[in-house]
Design an enzyme around this catalytic site. Structure first.
Site, short mmCIF file in Angstrom:
data_model
loop_
_atom_site.label_atom_id
_atom_site.label_comp_id
_atom_site.label_asym_id
_atom_site.label_seq_id
_atom_site.Cartn_x
_atom_site.Cartn_y
_atom_site.Cartn_z
N TYR A 143 7.91 -7.66 8.57
CA TYR A 143 8.36 -6.30 8.28
C TYR A 143 7.13 -5.41 8.21
O TYR A 143 6.13 -5.76 7.58
CB TYR A 143 9.10 -6.26 6.94
CG TYR A 143 9.51 -4.88 6.48
CD1 TYR A 143 8.90 -4.28 5.37
CD2 TYR A 143 10.50 -4.15 7.14
CE1 TYR A 143 9.27 -3.01 4.93
CE2 TYR A 143 10.87 -2.88 6.72
CZ TYR A 143 10.25 -2.32 5.60
OH TYR A 143 10.61 -1.06 5.19
N ASP A 238 -1.29 -6.09 10.23
CA ASP A 238 -0.65 -5.32 9.16
C ASP A 238 -0.98 -6.02 7.84
O ASP A 238 -0.35 -7.01 7.48
CB ASP A 238 0.87 -5.26 9.40
CG ASP A 238 1.56 -4.50 8.27
OD1 ASP A 238 2.78 -4.29 8.35
OD2 ASP A 238 0.88 -4.11 7.30
N LYS A 266 -0.29 -0.36 -0.59
CA LYS A 266 -0.13 -1.07 -1.86
C LYS A 266 -1.40 -1.06 -2.73
O LYS A 266 -1.68 -0.10 -3.43
CB LYS A 266 0.40 -2.48 -1.58
CG LYS A 266 1.79 -2.48 -0.89
CD LYS A 266 2.28 -3.87 -0.62
CE LYS A 266 3.46 -3.87 0.32
NZ LYS A 266 4.75 -3.62 -0.34
P1 KE4 Z 1 5.86 1.00 2.58
O1 KE4 Z 1 6.31 2.03 3.58
O2 KE4 Z 1 7.05 0.39 1.85
O3 KE4 Z 1 4.77 1.50 1.63
O4 KE4 Z 1 5.17 -0.19 3.38
C1 KE4 Z 1 5.87 -0.84 4.41
C2 KE4 Z 1 5.28 -2.21 4.64
C3 KE4 Z 1 4.46 -2.40 5.73
N1 KE4 Z 1 3.89 -3.61 5.98
C4 KE4 Z 1 4.11 -4.66 5.16
C5 KE4 Z 1 3.48 -5.98 5.49
C6 KE4 Z 1 4.93 -4.52 4.02
O5 KE4 Z 1 5.16 -5.59 3.21
C7 KE4 Z 1 5.54 -3.27 3.74
C8 KE4 Z 1 6.47 -3.05 2.56
N2 KE4 Z 1 6.79 -4.21 1.79
C9 KE4 Z 1 8.06 -4.18 1.10
C10 KE4 Z 1 8.19 -5.50 0.33
N3 KE4 Z 1 8.57 -6.56 1.15
C11 KE4 Z 1 8.18 -3.00 0.19
C12 KE4 Z 1 9.33 -3.08 -0.78
C13 KE4 Z 1 10.45 -2.14 -0.40
O6 KE4 Z 1 10.75 -2.03 0.81
O7 KE4 Z 1 11.02 -1.54 -1.33
#
Ligand code: KE4
Length: 426
Positions: A143, A238, A266
């Site tokens: 993801y 990523d 993060k």
């Molecule tokens: P954000 O747009 O949520 O800040 O980041 C997206 C993203 C991009 N790349 C990786 C590897 C990520 O894990 C994420 C976001 N992770 C999720 C948890 N699996 C965020 C939690 C959520 O979607 O509420």
């Protein structure tokens, strides 16, 4: 008599879709109603009914130093007292850029944004603009945020185009994304042999944390590097989740593979909205206003968010910081496997840095297909049994867990005590 959590959830659902501002928070994967949280400190959370939990979500990764770390809170308060936002350059943005480039040497230049999604979306546009090609490659189970081009699931066959994994994503957008199997080096090779000159970029979680935790097999990341170099495609790691968590320099430091671009998020915001993309100078210089690839953001480099990020990045560089959080995760994993064994429950677990994975399967999965073999219903029962005993795991069988520098022996012992009962209650 409804609890405050139940009252808040009912109220939230009237004005917010599913009562949450991000889907996984709704507990739909595990069932039941989410806890509405009110306070956090160190390794602990408190919900609206005053229940205390040991936290293994850590806001999905940012809270690597623990919640409300004094150094981070003080930095935020000081920055906020000076200004909440300028929309103009500041010295702090130079400091965090220099810090990121020092800690992740493959990043020669970096641009800040406000989320991981913005980081990956921008990195893909940059890669396409740099390579002059449209096709991108991602891996099922990884993801990368919710940009259209990345909400794509595997097509009928590896070499066919992807299909949208979300309504609202145009078929022609998804058609530009090939979705391969994580850890399938032969498939990577075949894809590049067949279409290498059309591929603008490969984007990958170098350690996958969004299909639960799946580690790269030996040779997988190397195959990505070699094929991207040979065919002129941009390799994007990523590291939004793995950055500063699986090692101080991220997964790329741990595995010794240098990507062309890296996305971060993060931890670099310390809990406030910060994302970043960066990498080779010759690629980054194509970004506006230097080059033709447009990208922008009102709150990019926000001074309060950057203050939280800088304070957190200072903490992650502390003596023994990484080794301590790695040891904590290892002791958690070993203890959980021991408790599962005593209860004769089919269970496995693993950790890398301060990330860990729990699986109701005899051994850790090495692919998306193997993740799908895990007993999700058992995980859901385990999740609630642990929640009832004051342990807050990620509310999905397909998420990694996180420890922080605030998790110590007392928290691990309490967690294992809860697990001892939870495994027996399955
Ligand atoms: P954000 O747009 O949520 O800040 O980041 C997206 C993203 C991009 N790349 C990786 C590897 C990520 O894990 C994420 C976001 N992770 C999720 C948890 N699996 C965020 C939690 C959520 O979607 O509420």
């Amino acid at each position: 008599m409804s609890t405050r959590n139940e009252t808040l959830f009912a109220r939230a659902q009237r004005r917010i879709p599913a009562g949450v501002n991000s889907p996984v928070r709704a507990f739909r994967a595990v069932g039941g109603a989410p806890a509405f949280l009110e306070r956090a400190a160190g390794a602990y959370l408190w919900d609206a009914d005053g229940n205390r939990y040991i936290d293994y979500v850590g806001s999905w990764g940012p809270m690597v130093a623990g919640h409300t770390h004094p150094a981070v809170v003080e930095a935020v308060q000081a920055a906020a007292a000076r200004a909440l936002s300028f929309g103009a350059p500041t010295e702090a943005e130079i400091e965090i850029a220099e810090t990121i480039c020092r800690l992740v040497p493959s990043i020669e230049m970096v641009r800040l944004v406000s989320s991981g999604t913005e980081a990956t979306m921008s990195a893909l546009r940059l890669a396409r603009g740099f390579a002059g090609r449209d096709l991108i490659v991602k891996f099922e189970g990884c993801y990368h945020g919710h940009a259209d081009a990345l909400l794509v699931k595997a097509g009928s066959g590896a070499l066919t185009f992807g299909n949208p994994s979300s309504a609202g994503v145009p078929a022609q957008t998804a058609a530009q994304t090939l979705v391969l199997d994580y850890n399938d080096t032969l498939q990577v090779q075949a894809t590049f042999t067949a279409r290498g000159d059309e591929i603008a970029a490969v984007i990958v979680e170098p350690v996958a944390g969004n299909m639960n935790l799946v580690l790269p097999k030996p040779g997988f990341l190397e195959a990505l590097r070699e094929n991207c170099s040979r065919h002129g495609a941009v390799l994007i790691f990523d590291e939004v989740m793995t950055g500063f968590r699986v090692a101080q320099g991220g997964a790329q430091a741990r595995y010794g593979i240098q990507p062309d671009l890296t996305t971060l998020g993060k931890v670099i915001g310390g809990g406030l909205p910060v994302g970043a993309f960066g990498g080779r100078r010759d690629i980054m210089e194509r970004i506006a206003p230097l080059g033709p690839v447009y990208q922008a953001g009102t709150l990019s480099g926000n001074p309060v968010a950057v203050a939280a990020g800088l304070a957190t990045l200072t903490l992650v560089q502390g003596k023994d910081f990484q080794s301590r959080i790695e040891a904590t995760a290892q002791s958690l994993v070993a203890g959980l496997m021991a408790e599962a064994g005593k209860a004769n429950v089919v269970f496995s677990a693993q950790s890398i840095g301060s990330m860990f994975g729990l699986y109701f399967r005899a051994s850790p999965p090495a692919s998306f297909a193997e993740v799908m073999q895990c007993d999700r219903e058992r995980f859901n029962r385990f999740f609630h049994a642990m929640l009832e005993r004051g342990v807050y795991l990620a509310p999905s069988a397909y998420e990694a867990g996180f420890v922080s520098a605030a998790h110590g022996g007392a928290e691990i012992d309490a967690t294992l005590g809860a697990a001892r009962e939870a495994f027996r209650a399955l």
